[in-house]
Motif scaffolding. Structure first.
Motif, PDB file in Angstrom:
ATOM      1  N   PRO A  25       0.818  -1.214   0.000  1.00 36.89           N
ATOM      2  CA  PRO A  25       0.000   0.000   0.000  1.00 36.89           C
ATOM      3  C   PRO A  25       0.860   1.274   0.000  1.00 36.89           C
ATOM      4  O   PRO A  25       1.028   1.950   1.017  1.00 36.89           O
ATOM      5  CB  PRO A  25      -0.831  -0.116   1.289  1.00 36.89           C
ATOM      6  N   ILE A  26       1.378   1.615  -1.162  1.00 41.36           N
ATOM      7  CA  ILE A  26       2.299   2.754  -1.268  1.00 41.36           C
ATOM      8  C   ILE A  26       1.587   4.093  -1.054  1.00 41.36           C
ATOM      9  O   ILE A  26       2.214   5.080  -0.698  1.00 41.36           O
ATOM     10  CB  ILE A  26       3.027   2.776  -2.635  1.00 41.36           C
ATOM     11  N   GLY A  27       0.256   4.106  -1.266  1.00 41.38           N
ATOM     12  CA  GLY A  27      -0.475   5.375  -1.147  1.00 41.38           C
ATOM     13  C   GLY A  27      -1.000   5.649   0.255  1.00 41.38           C
ATOM     14  O   GLY A  27      -1.686   6.651   0.468  1.00 41.38           O
ATOM     15  N   ALA A  28      -0.678   4.792   1.204  1.00 39.32           N
ATOM     16  CA  ALA A  28      -1.155   5.001   2.584  1.00 39.32           C
ATOM     17  C   ALA A  28      -0.498   6.239   3.178  1.00 39.32           C
ATOM     18  O   ALA A  28       0.597   6.637   2.773  1.00 39.32           O
ATOM     19  CB  ALA A  28      -0.836   3.776   3.436  1.00 39.32           C
ATOM     20  N   ALA A  29      -1.179   6.840   4.159  1.00 39.64           N
ATOM     21  CA  ALA A  29      -0.604   8.014   4.824  1.00 39.64           C
ATOM     22  C   ALA A  29       0.328   7.602   5.962  1.00 39.64           C
ATOM     23  O   ALA A  29       1.166   8.382   6.412  1.00 39.64           O
ATOM     24  CB  ALA A  29      -1.723   8.899   5.366  1.00 39.64           C
ATOM     25  N   SER A  30       0.169   6.383   6.437  1.00 40.15           N
ATOM     26  CA  SER A  30       0.987   5.921   7.567  1.00 40.15           C
ATOM     27  C   SER A  30       1.137   4.407   7.466  1.00 40.15           C
ATOM     28  O   SER A  30       0.423   3.752   6.695  1.00 40.15           O
ATOM     29  CB  SER A  30       0.294   6.257   8.889  1.00 40.15           C
ATOM     30  N   PHE A  31       2.032   3.868   8.292  1.00 33.00           N
ATOM     31  CA  PHE A  31       2.198   2.410   8.309  1.00 33.00           C
ATOM     32  C   PHE A  31       0.923   1.733   8.798  1.00 33.00           C
ATOM     33  O   PHE A  31       0.480   0.735   8.225  1.00 33.00           O
ATOM     34  CB  PHE A  31       3.386   2.001   9.189  1.00 33.00           C
ATOM     35  N   ALA A  32       0.325   2.295   9.849  1.00 37.03           N
ATOM     36  CA  ALA A  32      -0.888   1.689  10.404  1.00 37.03           C
ATOM     37  C   ALA A  32      -1.988   1.644   9.345  1.00 37.03           C
ATOM     38  O   ALA A  32      -2.715   0.646   9.228  1.00 37.03           O
ATOM     39  CB  ALA A  32      -1.356   2.462  11.631  1.00 37.03           C
ATOM     40  N   GLU A  33      -2.090   2.714   8.550  1.00 35.93           N
ATOM     41  CA  GLU A  33      -3.104   2.731   7.499  1.00 35.93           C
ATOM     42  C   GLU A  33      -2.773   1.695   6.420  1.00 35.93           C
ATOM     43  O   GLU A  33      -3.669   1.050   5.868  1.00 35.93           O
ATOM     44  CB  GLU A  33      -3.205   4.126   6.881  1.00 35.93           C
ATOM     45  N   ALA A  34      -1.487   1.521   6.138  1.00 36.38           N
ATOM     46  CA  ALA A  34      -1.073   0.526   5.142  1.00 36.38           C
ATOM     47  C   ALA A  34      -1.517  -0.869   5.574  1.00 36.38           C
ATOM     48  O   ALA A  34      -2.001  -1.661   4.762  1.00 36.38           O
ATOM     49  CB  ALA A  34       0.438   0.569   4.949  1.00 36.38           C
ATOM     50  N   VAL A  35      -1.367  -1.174   6.855  1.00 41.56           N
ATOM     51  CA  VAL A  35      -1.771  -2.488   7.357  1.00 41.56           C
ATOM     52  C   VAL A  35      -3.288  -2.639   7.269  1.00 41.56           C
ATOM     53  O   VAL A  35      -3.797  -3.688   6.860  1.00 41.56           O
ATOM     54  CB  VAL A  35      -1.279  -2.687   8.812  1.00 41.56           C
ATOM     55  N   ARG A  36      -4.012  -1.586   7.616  1.00 38.49           N
ATOM     56  CA  ARG A  36      -5.471  -1.651   7.531  1.00 38.49           C
ATOM     57  C   ARG A  36      -5.914  -1.883   6.076  1.00 38.49           C
ATOM     58  O   ARG A  36      -6.754  -2.728   5.787  1.00 38.49           O
ATOM     59  CB  ARG A  36      -6.095  -0.365   8.071  1.00 38.49           C
ATOM     60  N   MET A  37      -5.297  -1.134   5.147  1.00 44.38           N
ATOM     61  CA  MET A  37      -5.637  -1.302   3.727  1.00 44.38           C
ATOM     62  C   MET A  37      -5.350  -2.736   3.273  1.00 44.38           C
ATOM     63  O   MET A  37      -6.147  -3.361   2.577  1.00 44.38           O
ATOM     64  CB  MET A  37      -4.822  -0.322   2.866  1.00 44.38           C
ATOM     65  N   GLY A  38      -4.208  -3.251   3.705  1.00 49.02           N
ATOM     66  CA  GLY A  38      -3.831  -4.615   3.337  1.00 49.02           C
ATOM     67  C   GLY A  38      -4.830  -5.628   3.855  1.00 49.02           C
ATOM     68  O   GLY A  38      -5.231  -6.553   3.139  1.00 49.02           O
ATOM     69  N   SER A  39      -5.265  -5.437   5.090  1.00 51.22           N
ATOM     70  CA  SER A  39      -6.190  -6.423   5.670  1.00 51.22           C
ATOM     71  C   SER A  39      -7.546  -6.345   4.981  1.00 51.22           C
ATOM     72  O   SER A  39      -8.215  -7.362   4.793  1.00 51.22           O
ATOM     73  CB  SER A  39      -6.319  -6.239   7.185  1.00 51.22           C
ATOM     74  N   GLU A  40      -7.936  -5.154   4.542  1.00 50.46           N
ATOM     75  CA  GLU A  40      -9.206  -5.035   3.798  1.00 50.46           C
ATOM     76  C   GLU A  40      -9.133  -5.833   2.492  1.00 50.46           C
ATOM     77  O   GLU A  40     -10.056  -6.574   2.145  1.00 50.46           O
ATOM     78  CB  GLU A  40      -9.502  -3.564   3.481  1.00 50.46           C
TER      79      GLU A  40
END
Ligand SMILES: C=C(OP(=O)(O)O)C(=O)O
Ligand SMILES: [Mg+2]
Length: 427
Positions: free
Chosen positions: A169-184
């Motif tokens: 998730p290169i477009g995430a604003a943060s690492f935590a958001e990247a993980v959330r996007m990935g889990s979705e």
């Protein structure tokens, strides 16, 4: 006060149910460091030696008693009294004691446990988190996670020839958001695989292991899952593959047994170039086999300006192999697995060499892991900007992502997420 006073190793169990080494290092002031050693399945031929007992009576021959004994009976004495802050001296003493080029006598699994536990004990003595102790004041870049949501090859019991299909998730604003996007996306993929009649059982790294035959099919499922979750493939979330081609390069050809096709190195390179054309693939690891240097050189010249090409088996986190690769125009990125080389000092040297040459660095787990989260801290410490540590299921994988979430929180406003800066810009 940071002198090493006690070193103890034991045999524990890893995520595949195989034995592995865990080491505790205690310092004179009572500070404690503990590290567990990972283990690969699709290993490079030039990796440092993982010592296994071979005694069929113990753990089907996979025991690590010899490596445990090497720590308890000889390494412990050799490092006793050494300053844990002087990582290079501790690691150097073990390398000298082993005396072989590939750490074959004592075992790289023995050395690595002591090496990492020493760093953790020194960090504890300074009351510093590991990423700060190893990385200093500039350790604040959170890596892009490459999350392996479809498993194949040596990591799953399905026909997929390619080992790993990952989302980043290169477009995430943060690492935590990247993980959330990935889990979705992980859950969307689960639903769409199930709806198509596929199994949603998982492989060694927690990604799904459906009965798909080709990389195109797997990539279509992954890209569709990104879209259906509401993200833009290639912009919000990009795709990364590890075909782990050394596993199916035989007699000079790439033998896709799942697909039932044999491709010459030139045909295989055309096939990879086609995949990059057809799908938003920003990075390919081990696109060519460790022994196919000509193939590696040609592919790097052909795709290297558009795609990150990461050397795993071809470099084995070994500085000398990396230097040769840099000289020969092989890859533009290196995968770093601490147990491929066996000490923290050598790992950091390899990373520094890669960065000086303009190669990107991807911190990596192994397919056999434990709850140990050292690599999460090392990714931040080295500012490498990318980590691959499996899927969004299995605690041995999520432990690393969750540790990075904690590090990001602890860094607060200092934290920066690597995002598109490190991956996806070449296209
Ligand atoms: C993580 C990998 O697998 P293994 O640990 O089996 O080498 C890999 O090939 O990148
Ligand atoms: Mg690999």
């Amino acid at each position: 006060m940071t002198a090493i006073s006690r070193v103890v190793a034991r045999e524990i169990i890893d995520s595949r149910g195989n034995p592995t080494v865990e080491v505790d290092v205690e310092l004179k002031d009572g500070s404690l460091g503990r590290a567990a050693v990972p283990s690969g399945a699709s290993t490079g031929a030039r990796e440092a030696v993982e010592l296994r007992d071979g005694d069929p009576a113990r753990f089907h021959g996979k025991g690590v008693r010899r490596a445990v004994d090497a720590v308890n009976e000889s390494i412990a004495d050799a490092v006793a009294g050494l300053d844990a802050e002087d990582q290079a001296t501790v690691d150097g003493a073990m390398i000298e004691l082993d005396g072989t080029a590939a750490k074959a006598r004592l075992g790289a699994n023995a050395l690595l446990g002591v090496s990492l536990a020493t760093a953790k004990a020194a960090a504890a003595a300074h009351r510093l988190p590991l990423y700060r102790y190893v990385g200093g004041v500039d350790a604040r870049l959170l890596p892009v996670p490459m999350m392996n949501i479809v498993n194949g090859g040596a990591h799953a019991d399905n026909p997929l020839d390619f080992q790993e299909f990952m989302i980043a998730p290169i477009g995430a604003a943060s690492f935590a958001e990247a993980v959330r996007m990935g889990s979705e996306v992980f859950h969307t993929l689960r639903n769409s695989l199930r709806a198509a009649g596929h199994s949603v059982n998982v492989g060694d790294e927690g990604g799904f292991a459906p009965d798909l035959r080709t990389a195109d099919e797997a990539l279509e499922f992954v890209v569709r899952a990104i879209e259906e979750t509401g993200y833009k493939p290639g912009t919000d979330i990009t795709v990364v593959m590890d075909p782990a081609t050394s596993e199916f390069f035989r007699d000079g050809v790439y033998d896709y047994t799942g697909e039932g096709v044999r491709r010459t190195p030139a045909e295989h390179a055309d096939y990879l170039a086609g995949l990059v054309e057809r799908h938003p693939v920003a990075s390919i690891e081990d696109p060519m086999a460790e022994d196919d240097h000509a193939g590696w050189r040609e592919l790097t010249a052909r795709l290297g300006d558009r795609c990150q090409l990461t050397g795993d088996d071809v470099f084995c986190t070994n500085e000398a192999l990396l230097r040769a690769g840099i000289r020969d125009g092989i890859a533009n990125s290196i995968l770093v697995k601490v147990n491929q080389i066996g000490t923290l000092t050598e790992t950091l040297a390899t990373i520094a060499t890669a960065h000086r040459a303009g190669y990107t660095v991807v911190m990596s787990h192994r397919s056999g892991e434990t709850e140990d989260t050292t690599i999460a801290d090392l990714a931040v410490a080295t500012g490498c900007g990318q980590i691959k540590t499996g899927s969004l299921s299995r605690a041995d994988r999520t432990a690393k992502y969750n540790q990075l979430v904690r590090i990001e929180e602890e860094l607060g406003t200092q934290a920066r997420y690597a995002g598109r800066e490190v991956l996806g810009l070449r296209r």
